[in-house]
Design an enzyme around this catalytic site. Structure first.
Site, PDB file in Angstrom:
ATOM      1  N   HIS A   1       0.838  -1.213   0.000  1.00 14.22           N
ATOM      2  CA  HIS A   1       0.000   0.000   0.000  1.00 14.22           C
ATOM      3  C   HIS A   1       0.867   1.256   0.000  1.00 14.22           C
ATOM      4  CE1 HIS A   1      -3.432  -2.495   2.046  1.00 14.22           C
ATOM      5  NE2 HIS A   1      -3.091  -2.954   0.851  1.00 14.22           N
TER       6      HIS A   1
ATOM      7  N   HIS B   1      -8.847  -2.180  -5.500  1.00 17.16           N
ATOM      8  CA  HIS B   1      -7.773  -2.483  -4.551  1.00 17.16           C
ATOM      9  C   HIS B   1      -6.734  -3.415  -5.174  1.00 17.16           C
ATOM     10  CE1 HIS B   1      -5.932  -2.601  -0.590  1.00 17.16           C
ATOM     11  NE2 HIS B   1      -5.672  -3.879  -0.852  1.00 17.16           N
TER      12      HIS B   1
ATOM     13  N   ASP C   1      -2.743  -2.675  -5.248  1.00 14.39           N
ATOM     14  CA  ASP C   1      -1.677  -3.613  -4.893  1.00 14.39           C
ATOM     15  C   ASP C   1      -0.708  -3.837  -6.045  1.00 14.39           C
ATOM     16  OD1 ASP C   1      -2.574  -4.072  -2.306  1.00 14.39           O
ATOM     17  OD2 ASP C   1      -3.608  -5.937  -2.793  1.00 14.39           O
TER      18      ASP C   1
ATOM     19  N   HIS D   1      -0.312 -10.963  -5.286  1.00 13.92           N
ATOM     20  CA  HIS D   1       1.067 -10.572  -4.998  1.00 13.92           C
ATOM     21  C   HIS D   1       2.099 -11.508  -5.625  1.00 13.92           C
ATOM     22  CE1 HIS D   1      -0.337  -7.470  -2.354  1.00 13.92           C
ATOM     23  NE2 HIS D   1      -0.950  -8.325  -1.555  1.00 13.92           N
TER      24      HIS D   1
END
Length: 279
Positions: free
Chosen positions: A78, A234, A238, A260
């Site tokens: 973030h 979101h 990321d 991720h």
């Protein structure tokens, strides 16, 4: 020609870590040219440093973890996203714990802090990663593609979720102007209520509350959404943070169900290609 930047003055923020549940004091401080984004662990003897670079990614379980010299920081995505969007090349991130504050679960607090700090141009040219061919990372039905794209960074993200409340979400976003601050930075972390206990038993999400995580169950959202498609926004947040670990990227990134793990695999591929060509 673009020049490197750093923040104009120190700014501070206190909060709890999303996964650790530990209180942390965060300081963002100006840094010299070519320093990069550097995390400094003030809670450890000698203040060891971890450079925010793709080769230092060691884990992507529910967050992005960086480690160097046996010292780690995690859930950096973030803050890295906000630094990327604000255009900061060089910054010291001092912390007295191993995880930055979660704030409200988005990047908006960090972006606001950076606006308060201000930005100054430095006397050295920025090295950008200009995508000049196709890069692809696959994992079953999940994939990431990076292709050439005019100016700046563009992200096209498709999120596929079988849950009726979430479903298929798509967003196409170009990182320019105030679009990030208004459309991406406020998007918060999302969790399924049925996973919360398992996460906490695994030592994750210990600082998560309805104040910093959007939670849904089989019937409803437990807190109000900021956007109908907040999840995919979101995901883009990321992705921007994870890709910044390669450097400042100029290209179009097309993502389907990425997280991720794939994000940082692409960051590592871009970083390696860039370092090879620069050397």
């Amino acid at each position: 020609m673009s020049f490197q930047t750093t923040i104009a003055r120190r700014v501070d923020y206190d909060g709890v870590g999303l996964h650790s549940g530990v209180m942390v004091h965060l300081s963002l401080m100006p840094a010299p040219v070519d320093a990069g984004i550097v995390f400094v662990r003030r809670d450890l003897a000698g203040g060891p440093r971890i450079r925010a670079a793709a080769p230092h990614v060691t884990s992507t379980v529910r967050a992005t973890t960086l480690a160097e010299g046996g010292v780690r920081v995690f859930t950096v995505e973030h803050l890295m996203s906000a630094l990327a969007a604000f255009g900061i090349d060089n910054c010291f991130v001092e912390m007295d714990a191993e995880e930055p504050p979660v704030a409200d679960g988005s990047a908006l607090v960090f972006f606001t802090l950076l606006k308060e700090a201000g930005k100054v141009q430095q006397e050295k040219e920025r090295r950008e990663i200009i995508i000049d061919r196709v890069y692809r990372i696959d994992d079953g039905d999940r994939f990431l593609i990076a292709v050439p794209y005019g100016e700046g960074l563009r992200v096209s993200f498709t999120s596929l979720n079988e849950h009726a409340l979430v479903g298929t979400q798509y967003r196409d976003f170009i990182l320019r102007g105030d679009a990030y601050e208004k459309e991406i930075a406020p998007a918060r972390t999302i969790a399924y209520e049925g996973e919360v206990d398992a996460l906490k038993k695994a030592g994750l999400g210990l600082g998560g509350t309805l104040e910093n995580v959007i939670v849904y169950n089989d019937e409803r959202w437990l807190n109000a959404l900021r956007f109908p498609d907040e999840l995919v926004r979101h995901k883009i947040l990321d992705l921007i943070g994870d890709i910044r670990l390669a450097g400042f990227v100029r290209g179009h990134i097309i993502a389907v169900k990425s997280g991720h793990a794939l994000n940082t695999q692409l960051a590592k591929a871009l970083y390696a290609a860039f370092e090879s060509s620069a050397g």
